[in-house]
Design an enzyme around this catalytic site. Structure first.
Site, PDB file in Angstrom:
ATOM      1  N   TYR A 163      -8.412   1.144   5.106  1.00 15.42           N
ATOM      2  CA  TYR A 163      -8.373   2.416   5.836  1.00 15.42           C
ATOM      3  C   TYR A 163      -9.475   2.491   6.894  1.00 15.42           C
ATOM      4  O   TYR A 163      -9.304   3.121   7.930  1.00 15.42           O
ATOM      5  CB  TYR A 163      -8.566   3.597   4.871  1.00 15.42           C
ATOM      6  CG  TYR A 163      -7.282   4.206   4.370  1.00 15.42           C
ATOM      7  CD1 TYR A 163      -6.353   3.447   3.680  1.00 15.42           C
ATOM      8  CD2 TYR A 163      -7.020   5.561   4.571  1.00 15.42           C
ATOM      9  CE1 TYR A 163      -5.195   4.023   3.205  1.00 15.42           C
ATOM     10  CE2 TYR A 163      -5.864   6.140   4.099  1.00 15.42           C
ATOM     11  CZ  TYR A 163      -4.953   5.375   3.422  1.00 15.42           C
ATOM     12  OH  TYR A 163      -3.810   5.956   2.956  1.00 15.42           O
ATOM     13  N   LYS A 222      -4.892  -6.574  -6.387  1.00 14.73           N
ATOM     14  CA  LYS A 222      -3.946  -7.638  -6.054  1.00 14.73           C
ATOM     15  C   LYS A 222      -4.749  -8.944  -6.008  1.00 14.73           C
ATOM     16  O   LYS A 222      -4.764  -9.672  -5.013  1.00 14.73           O
ATOM     17  CB  LYS A 222      -3.265  -7.308  -4.708  1.00 14.73           C
ATOM     18  CG  LYS A 222      -2.115  -8.219  -4.327  1.00 14.73           C
ATOM     19  CD  LYS A 222      -0.887  -8.097  -5.219  1.00 14.73           C
ATOM     20  CE  LYS A 222       0.139  -9.150  -4.852  1.00 14.73           C
ATOM     21  NZ  LYS A 222       1.253  -9.238  -5.818  1.00 14.73           N
ATOM     22  N   ASP A 264       1.593  -4.467  -7.966  1.00 16.10           N
ATOM     23  CA  ASP A 264       3.062  -4.457  -8.036  1.00 16.10           C
ATOM     24  C   ASP A 264       3.517  -4.145  -9.462  1.00 16.10           C
ATOM     25  O   ASP A 264       4.424  -3.344  -9.693  1.00 16.10           O
ATOM     26  CB  ASP A 264       3.661  -5.772  -7.512  1.00 16.10           C
ATOM     27  CG  ASP A 264       3.005  -7.024  -8.079  1.00 16.10           C
ATOM     28  OD1 ASP A 264       1.945  -6.915  -8.746  1.00 16.10           O
ATOM     29  OD2 ASP A 264       3.547  -8.123  -7.857  1.00 16.10           O
ATOM     30  N   ASP A 310      -3.431   5.400  -2.575  1.00 15.88           N
ATOM     31  CA  ASP A 310      -2.589   6.291  -1.767  1.00 15.88           C
ATOM     32  C   ASP A 310      -1.142   6.181  -2.240  1.00 15.88           C
ATOM     33  O   ASP A 310      -0.464   7.182  -2.475  1.00 15.88           O
ATOM     34  CB  ASP A 310      -2.704   5.896  -0.290  1.00 15.88           C
ATOM     35  CG  ASP A 310      -1.818   6.749   0.607  1.00 15.88           C
ATOM     36  OD1 ASP A 310      -1.825   7.975   0.449  1.00 15.88           O
ATOM     37  OD2 ASP A 310      -1.115   6.166   1.455  1.00 15.88           O
ATOM     38  N   ASP A 359       1.174   8.910  -4.963  1.00 15.53           N
ATOM     39  CA  ASP A 359       2.451   9.547  -4.603  1.00 15.53           C
ATOM     40  C   ASP A 359       3.513   9.221  -5.651  1.00 15.53           C
ATOM     41  O   ASP A 359       4.300  10.086  -6.054  1.00 15.53           O
ATOM     42  CB  ASP A 359       2.962   9.039  -3.240  1.00 15.53           C
ATOM     43  CG  ASP A 359       2.547   9.948  -2.084  1.00 15.53           C
ATOM     44  OD1 ASP A 359       1.441  10.517  -2.151  1.00 15.53           O
ATOM     45  OD2 ASP A 359       3.321  10.078  -1.123  1.00 15.53           O
TER      46      ASP A 359
HETATM   47  C1  IPM Z   1      -3.270  11.313   1.274  1.00 16.77           C
HETATM   48  C2  IPM Z   1      -2.603  11.219   2.626  1.00 16.77           C
HETATM   49  C3  IPM Z   1      -3.618  10.706   3.646  1.00 16.77           C
HETATM   50  C4  IPM Z   1      -4.044   9.323   3.198  1.00 16.77           C
HETATM   51  C5  IPM Z   1      -3.117  10.721   5.101  1.00 16.77           C
HETATM   52  C6  IPM Z   1      -2.691  12.100   5.541  1.00 16.77           C
HETATM   53  C7  IPM Z   1      -4.146  10.171   6.054  1.00 16.77           C
HETATM   54  O1  IPM Z   1      -1.473  10.404   2.544  1.00 16.77           O
HETATM   55  O2  IPM Z   1      -4.259  12.069   1.166  1.00 16.77           O
HETATM   56  O3  IPM Z   1      -2.809  10.655   0.342  1.00 16.77           O
HETATM   57  O4  IPM Z   1      -3.399   8.326   3.525  1.00 16.77           O
HETATM   58  O5  IPM Z   1      -5.071   9.236   2.517  1.00 16.77           O
HETATM   59 MG    MG Z   2      -0.995   9.789   0.585  1.00 16.32          MG
END
Ligand code: IPM
Ligand code: MG
Length: 364
Positions: free
Chosen positions: A138, A198, A230, A254, A258
């Site tokens: 990042y 990884k 993975d 990240d 999700d």
């Molecule tokens: C998160 C989001 C952010 C990230 C984006 C908006 C930059 O996806 O907080 O997970 O990638 O960290």
């Molecule tokens: Mg995110």
């Protein structure tokens, strides 16, 4: 206690409004809270020419905690990277030193049906994802575009980024993960940390694995397991309850967070805390700005309301108030209130404000 409130873009202002109403209810009951607002993201770019104006960063730096909505607006996706809305949250994390992102994925029993997985796979789920937040690909330099210096496509245009982690960065996030596992163990959890990397391919990951293993030597009461990312992605949907605390780098975290959010029914339920040294913190839902439903009063405010609870717990020393909010959220779910994202297919649902009303009411 001074709270910097940064609503941002898309559904950000709508969900923040409800979280602030919940906090105001607690203020009316005696909690000392002051709110100061500032623009951030695409909204700030439109008004001030920058997604993270100096005044916003200063307000956030001075505050005891930051309550953040969401940033991101497709209208600004073609701007140069430094001016895109996402740079605001990345800049806040970096400038405030918020290296640890805690994303708890808890399945409220009432929402077992809302999960895309079978109820028995997720019922009782309570895991904590600890994502490193200020390093990795990042932020790694160098990055950019150039003419490929070597390889089969030497001379062709290429894009490149740099994945890197230093020892202190890995050590501090590993300590935080082991300490979190220890606290959770005291509350009945397994006392296990799964470090995700990884290492079968990446040097950065092998180094991560070595350092996490070294740090683990100081936590004999906590079990450490290593898992490739993975495989972790697969195990998260196969047998998510086998996890307790997951610690991982910025990029993998990240993605996995999700994924984990969907186990709980909806990303609209997943709060987060981004912590630095000394209790400083930024609190935001794990979801984005959802431009497709922005301004329509449909968004689920619970992730933001639960983020406000995390703020009370981690930055403001108000564990009881945090529990009261979490209790109130449980109660509205028990009452059957659902925003569209967590409602059963043909069932009726409520809007953002009605959900906020119900949580405020449940606080008494
Ligand atoms: C998160 C989001 C952010 C990230 C984006 C908006 C930059 O996806 O907080 O997970 O990638 O960290
Ligand atoms: Mg995110």
């Amino acid at each position: 206690m001074n709270i910097a409130v940064l609503p941002g873009d898309g559904i950000g202002p709508e969900i923040i409004e409800q979280a602030v109403r919940v906090l105001e209810r607690l203020r009316a009951k005696g909690l000392q809270l002051e709110f100061a607002y500032a623009d951030v993201g695409g909204t700030a770019y439109e008004r001030h020419g920058h997604p993270l104006p100096a005044a916003t960063l200063e307000l956030a730096s001075r505050a005891d905690a930051v309550l953040f909505g969401s940033v991101g607006d497709p209208r600004f996706d073609t701007l140069e990277r430094a001016l895109r809305p996402e740079q605001a949250i990345l800049g806040l994390r970096k400038n405030l030193g918020l290296f640890a992102n805690l994303r708890p994925a808890i399945l409220y029993p009432e929402l077992a049906q809302a999960s895309s997985l079978k109820a028995e796979v997720v019922s009782g789920l309570d895991i904590l994802i600890v994502r490193e937040l200020t390093g990795d690909i990042y932020f790694g330099q160098p990055r950019g575009r150039r003419s490929a210096p070597d390889g089969a496509f030497a001379g062709a245009d290429e894009g490149f980024d740099t994945m890197r982690y230093s020892r202190p960065e890995i050590e501090r996030i590993a300590h935080l993960a082991f300490q979190s596992a220890r606290k959770r163990k005291a509350a009945g959890h397994a006392g296990r940390v799964t470090s995700v990397d990884k290492a079968n391919v990446l040097e950065t990951s092998q180094f991560w694995r070595d350092v996490v293993t070294e740090v683990h030597a100081g936590y004999a009461d906590i079990e450490l397991e290593h898992m490739y990312v993975d495989n972790a992605a697969m195990q998260l949907v196969r047998a998510p309850k086998k996890f307790d605390v997951v610690v991982t780098g910025n990029l993998f975290g990240d993605i996995l967070s999700d994924e984990a959010s969907m186990l709980t029914g909806s990303i609209g339920m997943l709060p987060s805390a981004s912590l630095g040294e000394g209790g400083r913190g930024l609190y935001e839902p794990s979801h984005g700005s959802a431009p497709d439903i922005a301004g329509r009063g449909l968004a689920n405010p619970l992730a933001t309301i639960l983020s406000a609870a995390m703020m009370l717990r981690y930055s403001l020393g108000q564990a009881q108030a945090a529990q009261d909010i979490e209790q109130a959220v449980r109660q509205v779910l028990r009452q059957g209130l659902r925003t569209a994202d967590i409602a059963e297919p043909s069932a009726s649902s409520v809007g953002t404000a009605q959900m906020g009303d119900a949580v405020v009411a449940a606080l008494g």
